[in-house]
Structures are given as C-alpha cells and as structure tokens.
Design a protein around this motif. Structure first.
Motif, PDB file in Angstrom:
ATOM      1  N   ALA A   1       0.834  -1.203   0.000  1.00 40.53           N
ATOM      2  CA  ALA A   1       0.000   0.000   0.000  1.00 40.53           C
ATOM      3  C   ALA A   1       0.874   1.260   0.000  1.00 40.53           C
ATOM      4  CB  ALA A   1      -0.936  -0.011   1.200  1.00 40.53           C
ATOM      5  N   GLU A   2       1.940   1.234   0.783  1.00 40.40           N
ATOM      6  CA  GLU A   2       2.843   2.395   0.842  1.00 40.40           C
ATOM      7  C   GLU A   2       3.545   2.598  -0.495  1.00 40.40           C
ATOM      8  OE1 GLU A   2       6.839   3.847   3.240  1.00 40.40           O
ATOM      9  OE2 GLU A   2       5.765   2.072   3.938  1.00 40.40           O
ATOM     10  N   LEU A   3       3.979   1.527  -1.132  1.00 41.72           N
ATOM     11  CA  LEU A   3       4.663   1.636  -2.413  1.00 41.72           C
ATOM     12  C   LEU A   3       3.739   2.154  -3.508  1.00 41.72           C
ATOM     13  CD1 LEU A   3       6.885  -1.574  -2.409  1.00 41.72           C
ATOM     14  CD2 LEU A   3       7.627   0.791  -2.174  1.00 41.72           C
ATOM     15  N   LYS A   4       2.461   1.782  -3.460  1.00 37.70           N
ATOM     16  CA  LYS A   4       1.508   2.296  -4.448  1.00 37.70           C
ATOM     17  C   LYS A   4       1.349   3.805  -4.309  1.00 37.70           C
ATOM     18  CE  LYS A   4      -2.114  -0.536  -4.044  1.00 37.70           C
ATOM     19  NZ  LYS A   4      -3.363  -1.241  -4.384  1.00 37.70           N
ATOM     20  N   VAL A   5       1.265   4.301  -3.083  1.00 37.77           N
ATOM     21  CA  VAL A   5       1.144   5.744  -2.864  1.00 37.77           C
ATOM     22  C   VAL A   5       2.415   6.455  -3.326  1.00 37.77           C
ATOM     23  CG1 VAL A   5       0.936   7.522  -1.086  1.00 37.77           C
ATOM     24  CG2 VAL A   5      -0.511   5.504  -0.985  1.00 37.77           C
ATOM     25  N   LYS A   6       3.582   5.886  -3.020  1.00 35.85           N
ATOM     26  CA  LYS A   6       4.843   6.486  -3.459  1.00 35.85           C
ATOM     27  C   LYS A   6       4.936   6.521  -4.986  1.00 35.85           C
ATOM     28  CE  LYS A   6       7.712   5.392   0.539  1.00 35.85           C
ATOM     29  NZ  LYS A   6       8.874   4.636   1.030  1.00 35.85           N
ATOM     30  N   GLU A   7       4.447   5.478  -5.637  1.00 36.63           N
ATOM     31  CA  GLU A   7       4.481   5.427  -7.101  1.00 36.63           C
ATOM     32  C   GLU A   7       3.620   6.535  -7.702  1.00 36.63           C
ATOM     33  OE1 GLU A   7       5.631   3.990 -10.810  1.00 36.63           O
ATOM     34  OE2 GLU A   7       6.320   3.338  -8.848  1.00 36.63           O
ATOM     35  N   ILE A   8       2.444   6.747  -7.146  1.00 38.36           N
ATOM     36  CA  ILE A   8       1.566   7.814  -7.626  1.00 38.36           C
ATOM     37  C   ILE A   8       2.227   9.178  -7.412  1.00 38.36           C
ATOM     38  CG2 ILE A   8      -0.643   8.980  -7.230  1.00 38.36           C
ATOM     39  CD1 ILE A   8      -0.977   6.392  -8.700  1.00 38.36           C
TER      40      ILE A   8
ATOM     41  N   ASN B   1       5.453   9.913  -7.058  1.00 37.97           N
ATOM     42  CA  ASN B   1       6.619  10.074  -7.927  1.00 37.97           C
ATOM     43  C   ASN B   1       6.193  10.322  -9.372  1.00 37.97           C
ATOM     44  OD1 ASN B   1       8.550   9.800  -5.923  1.00 37.97           O
ATOM     45  ND2 ASN B   1       8.620   7.585  -6.106  1.00 37.97           N
ATOM     46  N   GLY B   2       5.133   9.662  -9.802  1.00 38.37           N
ATOM     47  CA  GLY B   2       4.627   9.887 -11.155  1.00 38.37           C
ATOM     48  C   GLY B   2       4.132  11.309 -11.330  1.00 38.37           C
ATOM     49  N   ARG B   3       3.427  11.827 -10.335  1.00 37.32           N
ATOM     50  CA  ARG B   3       2.941  13.208 -10.410  1.00 37.32           C
ATOM     51  C   ARG B   3       4.098  14.198 -10.415  1.00 37.32           C
ATOM     52  NH1 ARG B   3      -1.928  12.361  -6.085  1.00 37.32           N
ATOM     53  NH2 ARG B   3      -3.351  11.327  -7.540  1.00 37.32           N
TER      54      ARG B   3
ATOM     55  N   ALA C   1       7.114  13.625 -11.530  1.00 29.43           N
ATOM     56  CA  ALA C   1       7.781  13.520 -12.826  1.00 29.43           C
ATOM     57  C   ALA C   1       6.991  14.254 -13.909  1.00 29.43           C
ATOM     58  CB  ALA C   1       7.953  12.051 -13.206  1.00 29.43           C
ATOM     59  N   MET C   2       5.663  14.162 -13.862  1.00 28.03           N
ATOM     60  CA  MET C   2       4.852  14.888 -14.839  1.00 28.03           C
ATOM     61  C   MET C   2       5.006  16.393 -14.665  1.00 28.03           C
ATOM     62  SD  MET C   2       1.361  12.698 -15.304  1.00 28.03           S
ATOM     63  CE  MET C   2       1.017  12.403 -13.582  1.00 28.03           C
ATOM     64  N   PHE C   3       5.062  16.858 -13.441  1.00 27.63           N
ATOM     65  CA  PHE C   3       5.241  18.289 -13.179  1.00 27.63           C
ATOM     66  C   PHE C   3       6.621  18.749 -13.651  1.00 27.63           C
ATOM     67  CE2 PHE C   3       5.848  22.029 -10.417  1.00 27.63           C
ATOM     68  CZ  PHE C   3       4.724  22.748 -10.817  1.00 27.63           C
ATOM     69  N   ALA C   4       7.634  17.909 -13.449  1.00 26.20           N
ATOM     70  CA  ALA C   4       8.984  18.250 -13.898  1.00 26.20           C
ATOM     71  C   ALA C   4       9.042  18.341 -15.428  1.00 26.20           C
ATOM     72  CB  ALA C   4       9.989  17.222 -13.397  1.00 26.20           C
ATOM     73  N   MET C   5       8.398  17.411 -16.115  1.00 25.38           N
ATOM     74  CA  MET C   5       8.379  17.468 -17.578  1.00 25.38           C
ATOM     75  C   MET C   5       7.633  18.705 -18.058  1.00 25.38           C
ATOM     76  SD  MET C   5      10.244  15.272 -18.960  1.00 25.38           S
ATOM     77  CE  MET C   5       9.760  15.666 -20.622  1.00 25.38           C
ATOM     78  N   PHE C   6       6.548  19.073 -17.371  1.00 28.24           N
ATOM     79  CA  PHE C   6       5.837  20.295 -17.715  1.00 28.24           C
ATOM     80  C   PHE C   6       6.773  21.496 -17.592  1.00 28.24           C
ATOM     81  CE2 PHE C   6       3.220  23.928 -16.329  1.00 28.24           C
ATOM     82  CZ  PHE C   6       2.479  24.098 -17.487  1.00 28.24           C
ATOM     83  N   GLY C   7       7.603  21.509 -16.552  1.00 26.31           N
ATOM     84  CA  GLY C   7       8.581  22.579 -16.385  1.00 26.31           C
ATOM     85  C   GLY C   7       9.588  22.609 -17.520  1.00 26.31           C
ATOM     86  N   PHE C   8      10.036  21.437 -17.975  1.00 25.41           N
ATOM     87  CA  PHE C   8      10.958  21.381 -19.116  1.00 25.41           C
ATOM     88  C   PHE C   8      10.313  21.972 -20.370  1.00 25.41           C
ATOM     89  CE2 PHE C   8      13.427  17.465 -17.438  1.00 25.41           C
ATOM     90  CZ  PHE C   8      14.240  18.292 -16.689  1.00 25.41           C
ATOM     91  N   TYR C   9       9.037  21.616 -20.600  1.00 19.98           N
ATOM     92  CA  TYR C   9       8.347  22.123 -21.793  1.00 19.98           C
ATOM     93  C   TYR C   9       8.187  23.636 -21.739  1.00 19.98           C
ATOM     94  CZ  TYR C   9       7.188  17.279 -22.892  1.00 19.98           C
ATOM     95  OH  TYR C   9       7.261  15.954 -23.184  1.00 19.98           O
TER      96      TYR C   9
END
Length: 137
Positions: free
Chosen positions: A79-86, A88-90, A92-100
């Motif tokens: 359960a903890e790893l699933k929350v961490k995955e979500i 980290n994914g968010r 990473a998406m925010f970081a890519m938005f910053g790159f764009y």
C-alpha cells in the motif's frame, strides 16, 4: 527535442532514426489507432485473465513480471509503495511540464538552459525569464 513530435506533420512524415526503411509514419491518426488497438488488446488480455493477469486486481498489473524482487509481498508495504508510485509519477509529470515551459520560453533544450545557468546564475534563471522571453515584442 521538444518539437520532435511535430515532425509527423511535416511533408513526407516521420522517419524513425532518420531511416525511411524502418517505421515511416505519415499519419498521426494511423499511429494513434495502432497504439490504441495494440495497448487495448494487451490490457484486455491481461485483465481478462491472461498469463500475466491471473487472480490479480484488474487495475494493478502486479505479479512476478511486475515485481520480480518481491518488494511488495507485505500488504502494508504494498500500500505504501503504491502511494509512493503515484506521488513520484505526479512529480515527474510536473517536472516534464517545467521542461516544456522552459523550452518554449527560451527556445533551448533543458541541458543548454542548465549550462547557461551554470555559466551565469545571476543573469540566467527563472526570474530573469519571466518577463523577458524570446516571444516578447
């Protein structure tokens, strides 16, 4: 690099790795259609009980193929790893938005922007580019 996806709309389409004998994409509709059909078939097979989906939650791929090290054997850890995955994914998406956004504002890629910042941190940073963009009149 951030304009690479638009090459499919160029005359003649997109040649992967610059080689027309490989995949030669000329239509975005065909590319999207192939992706939807192929991914839909694979996910439908998995959710329907294929070898990688037997007895698993339909929303989580899981299994030996997804967790070969057995890191999620404990339910609490899982359960903890699933929350961490979500999270980290968010992030990473925010970081890519910053790159764009950075690439649109400066017209350069992230590595060149980083090198420019290292060369002159006081003159090349986010605050100096807020009002002085390459698109300003």
């Amino acid at each position: 690099w951030f304009k690479a996806g638009s090459q499919i709309f160029a005359e003649g389409g997109l040649d992967y790795l610059g080689n027309s004998s490989l995949v030669h994409a000329q239509s975005i509709i065909a590319v999207l259609g192939c992706q939807v059909v192929l991914m839909g078939a694979i996910e439908g097979y998995r959710v329907g009980g294929g070898p990688a989906g037997e007895g698993l939650d339909a929303c989580y791929p899981g299994g030996d193929y997804f967790d070969p090290l057995g890191l999620a054997d404990d339910p609490d850890t899982f359960a903890e790893l699933k929350v961490k995955e979500i999270k980290n994914g968010r992030l990473a998406m925010f970081a890519m938005f910053g790159f764009y956004v950075q690439s649109i504002v400066t017209g350069e890629g992230p590595v060149q922007n980083w090198l420019d910042h290292l060369e002159a941190p006081g003159a090349v940073n986010g605050l100096t580019n807020i009002y002085a963009t390459k698109f300003s009149p």
